[in-house]
Scaffold this active site. Structure first.
Site: not given
Ligand code: S3P
Length: 448
Positions: A334, A361, A365, A407
């Site tokens: 992130d 995402k 991004r 972001r």
């Molecule tokens: C998150 C997991 C991540 C992250 C997202 C929040 C979470 O995603 O990018 O902002 O709270 O489990 P991914 O599980 O797709 O990597």
């Protein structure tokens, strides 16, 4: 120079609100003083969801005020969970193992990928019908990553293109525990499976190529669940209730990253950010910034409700380029947009590889940062799985676009703090998804 691979399509979609209320920002000399950041978004989602399944009443302090966590709160309300706002905290009444209430209409998760994927796991184990949808961006994001393993557990799930995209409809019921070897490192997929497994007798286990954020495992353990972790594999023995325990949510390290980079790239900064979650699965960006020559100190380390917490002390630093390896990506997924900003202010090249997840995402991004860095006059090459950035120690005044991704918006605001002249950010309001009040929070820290 900008090179876009021929067969690679970018999925930048622009909403008309991009042109509304552009933010005008002037460069500043530094960020100084002491501050905090809002409660962690990932931990807040989990506190609300696990609290809803616990056997009693609990309080959650410092819940994320962002819109994504509001979405989880609202959906849980539609499922019959009582969540009451108090002064600085919320009071929540757990439903033990249910039954949750069959929702009367769609559960709308807004922009929140975490809400839809986590709730899909939970709802797959509930003997009722439910349907989940979200905004335009959410409905373009891949759902097959959770649909496939949940179907393997026996869930009946439908979605557009055979479950690839939301809306999702779920007829939950009796599932069987499975072991799942995930092709991607994903805390959302891991948590979806663990939430389904929580209701099942026997062992549900999940292995991933690299360890993704482990807040679910930590919180389950804190609430008395039988969960064990061995490197990249987590095992849960479900079928018994978890205990209601008050939770203090630490500051969000992903939100702190914007202040950290803002302080590093401005010339006269000395900034303290207190009470930040420093879970090793979340602060990969600090390791990368350290390699780039950043001065960031972690002080007053402690543990709060099963999560490591510290205060960060950041000073203006001269940065140099670095190479991000694929195995480092899950630990800073992130933060890559704001690391791109740090790279633009560094001297020398920064290479980011193995990050194709960034394309799915809230926006694409990779494409969003490539186009914004180009607008800043930065030498950037876009690759299918990353970017190559030629840092020259600064960026030109620019007009950037958020692509309605919080972001990206926050990264652009940070870049504008140290750009060579006044800049504009289109579509900046979406920062409220994770960091409402960002501008108000930095205003008293600004050295003009
Ligand atoms: C998150 C997991 C991540 C992250 C997202 C929040 C979470 O995603 O990018 O902002 O709270 O489990 P991914 O599980 O797709 O990597």
């Amino acid at each position: 120079m900008q090179e876009r691979p021929r067969n690679e399509t970018t999925s930048l979609a622009c909403s008309s609100t991009d042109e509304e209320r552009p933010l005008s920002l002037k460069p500043v000399r530094g960020l100084c003083g002491s501050t905090t950041v809002p409660g962690d978004k990932s931990i807040s989602h989990r506190a609300l969801i696990l609290g809803s399944l616990s056997s009693g009443v609990m309080k959650i302090r410092n819940l994320s005020p962002g819109e994504d966590v509001r979405s989880t709160w609202q959906c849980l309300g539609q499922l019959g969970v009582g969540i009451e706002p108090l002064d600085e905290e919320v009071r929540l009444e757990g439903k033990t193992h249910g039954p949750l209430k069959e929702p009367e209409t769609f559960l709308d998760v807004g922009n929140s990928g975490t809400t839809i994927r986590l709730l899909a796991g939970l709802l797959s184990a509930q003997p009722m019908f439910s349907a989940l949808t979200g905004d335009d961006s959410l409905r373009r994001r891949p759902m097959d990553r959770i649909v496939k393993p949940l179907r393997q557990m026996g869930a009946e799930i439908w979605g557009r293109e055979n479950g690839r995209f939301a809306p999702l409809a779920i007829k939950g019921g009796r599932l069987s525990p499975i072991h799942y070897d995930s092709p991607i490192a994903s805390a959302q997929v891991k948590t979806a499976l663990l939430l389904a497994g929580l209701f099942l007798e026997g062992e549900t286990s999940f292995a991933e190529p690299y360890l993704s954020r482990d807040h679910t495992e930590r919180m389950l353990r804190y609430m008395g669940a039988d969960v064990t972790c061995d490197q990249r594999t987590v095992r849960l023995r479900g079928g018994r209730p978890i205990e209601a325990r008050d939770i203090e949510v630490p500051g969000d390290p992903s939100s702190a990253a914007f202040l950290v980079v803002g302080a590093l790239i401005t010339s006269r900064s000395e900034l303290e950010i207190r009470d930040v979650c420093v879970n090793p699965t979340r602060i990969g960006y600090l390791t990368i910034l350290d390699r780039m020559g950043a001065s960031v100190e972690l002080c007053n380390r402690r543990e709060v409700c099963g999560e490591p917490v510290a205060d960060l002390k950041v000073r203006s630093s001269r940065l140099k380029g670095t190479t991000l390896l694929p195995e480092e990506v899950p630990g800073c997924i992130d933060e890559i947009p704001v690391l791109c900003v740090a790279a633009a202010f560094a001297q020398g090249r920064t290479k980011i590889t193995g990050a194709k997840e960034l394309r799915v995402k809230e926006s694409d991004r990779i494409a969003a940062m490539a186009s914004n860095l180009t607008a800043m006059g930065v030498d950037v090459v876009e690759r299918p799985d990353g970017l190559e950035i030629g840092g020259r120690g600064g960026v030109a005044a620019f007009q950037g676009r958020s692509w309605q991704d919080h972001r990206i918006a926050l990264s652009l605001i940070v870049a504008a703090l140290a750009a060579e002249g006044p800049s504009r950010v289109l579509g900046g309001d979406c920062m409220n998804i994770s960091f409402p009040g960002f501008l108000e929070r930095i205003a008293p820290l600004i050295e003009k």
